[in-house]
Design a protein around this motif. Structure first.
Motif, PDB file in Angstrom:
ATOM      1  N   GLU A 160      70.380-136.979  34.833  1.00 57.40           N
ATOM      2  CA  GLU A 160      69.713-138.267  34.997  1.00 57.40           C
ATOM      3  C   GLU A 160      70.773-139.310  35.364  1.00 57.40           C
ATOM      4  N   VAL A 161      70.632-139.877  36.551  1.00 57.24           N
ATOM      5  CA  VAL A 161      71.633-140.821  37.068  1.00 57.24           C
ATOM      6  C   VAL A 161      70.983-142.182  37.254  1.00 57.24           C
ATOM      7  N   PRO A 162      71.546-143.235  36.664  1.00 53.57           N
ATOM      8  CA  PRO A 162      70.971-144.579  36.846  1.00 53.57           C
ATOM      9  C   PRO A 162      71.041-145.016  38.296  1.00 53.57           C
ATOM     10  N   LEU A 163      69.973-145.626  38.775  1.00 55.38           N
ATOM     11  CA  LEU A 163      69.911-146.046  40.176  1.00 55.38           C
ATOM     12  C   LEU A 163      70.872-147.190  40.487  1.00 55.38           C
ATOM     13  N   ASP A 164      71.236-147.958  39.467  1.00 52.85           N
ATOM     14  CA  ASP A 164      72.092-149.122  39.714  1.00 52.85           C
ATOM     15  C   ASP A 164      73.578-148.825  39.532  1.00 52.85           C
TER      16      ASP A 164
END
Length: 266
Positions: A160-164
């Motif tokens: 899970e990778v944060p979009l920001d």
């Protein structure tokens, strides 16, 4: 004696033919929803970054998108429904629905023909892309949606990778050796934030002591021209290697290796 000589000659010819056949490289193929995509003139190829480049117009048409060329700004614009993808010739930066992003290769202009990385174009329009190195075939499926996304999160090789984040995170199948690549760049904003995002991402699958070792090693590089040798760190929790490739300049690439990868000296 003559029969023996004849048999040996035949065997020699067969071995030579087998060797020649083995040396012939299979043609690069692109399939969309199980149907092979044919290119009437310029053919797709694998660029220096290991990405499949295809003529822009043909892959756009197969994906149901319209593509236009802006010669002044040297960019190809793909549009389908509410989605808009802009790729710039020779630049790793691109735009998706007005949001600036970065990829690990670039669109190319060769003999007046625009070539674009198939994976980035297909995934921009929600297709799922896979690669079979044994038969040199790119499979694009528009009927299967990518992994579910939580709000503000994208899934990259199960992480899970944060979009920001300012950390670059991409799925990376490097000859079956790796699954994901995370890139820290000293010239990109908030290096400490990139390191912290890398820490939180790796902790999803790796032991804390492994992650601490990775972060400590990467953190040694504080200046772009500082040479950081490559390093492999084994994680007992995931039973995977974390491979930190050597870094000469501002970028540091951290690879999460595949389950089947095993170092030769193990």
């Amino acid at each position: 004696m003559k029969k023996i000589a004849l048999v040996l000659a035949i065997m020699s010819v067969l071995m030579m033919l087998t060797s020649i056949a083995g040396a012939v490289e299979l043609p690069l193929r692109v399939e969309v929803n199980g149907e092979r995509l044919y290119f009437p003139d310029e053919q797709p190829f694998i660029d220096s970054n290991g990405r499949t480049q295809t003529p822009a117009r043909f892959i756009a048409e197969k994906l149901g998108a319209n593509v236009t060329w802006d010669g002044k700004e040297q960019k190809a614009v793909f549009e389908k429904g509410s989605k808009k993808l802009v790729l710039y010739i020779g630049k790793t930066e691109y735009e998706l629905n007005g949001e600036k992003k970065k990829m690990d290769t670039a669109a190319l202009l060769i003999s007046g023909r625009t070539f674009v990385p198939a994976r980035y174009v297909a995934e921009a329009f929600d297709a799922v892309v896979s690669w079979d190195p044994d038969i040199r075939t790119v499979y694009i499926n528009t009927n299967v949606k990518p992994a579910d996304k939580k709000e503000g999160i994208e899934i990259v090789a199960g992480f899970e990778v944060p979009l920001d984040t300012n950390l670059i995170a991409v799925e990376e199948d490097w000859g079956g050796k790796t699954e994901a690549c995370f890139e820290i760049n000293l010239l990109r904003a908030d290096v400490e934030g990139q390191l912290e995002d890398l820490r939180q991402i790796l902790l999803q699958k790796c032991d804390r002591s492994t992650v601490d070792e990775v972060i400590a090693y990467v953190s040694q590089k504080k200046e772009r021209k500082y040479y950081l040798p490559e390093k492999y760190i084994y994680d007992s929790k995931s039973r995977r290697y974390i491979w930190i490739s050597e870094s000469f300049m501002e970028d540091i690439s951290i690879f999460y290796c595949s389950a089947t990868y095993k170092r030769s000296n193990d």
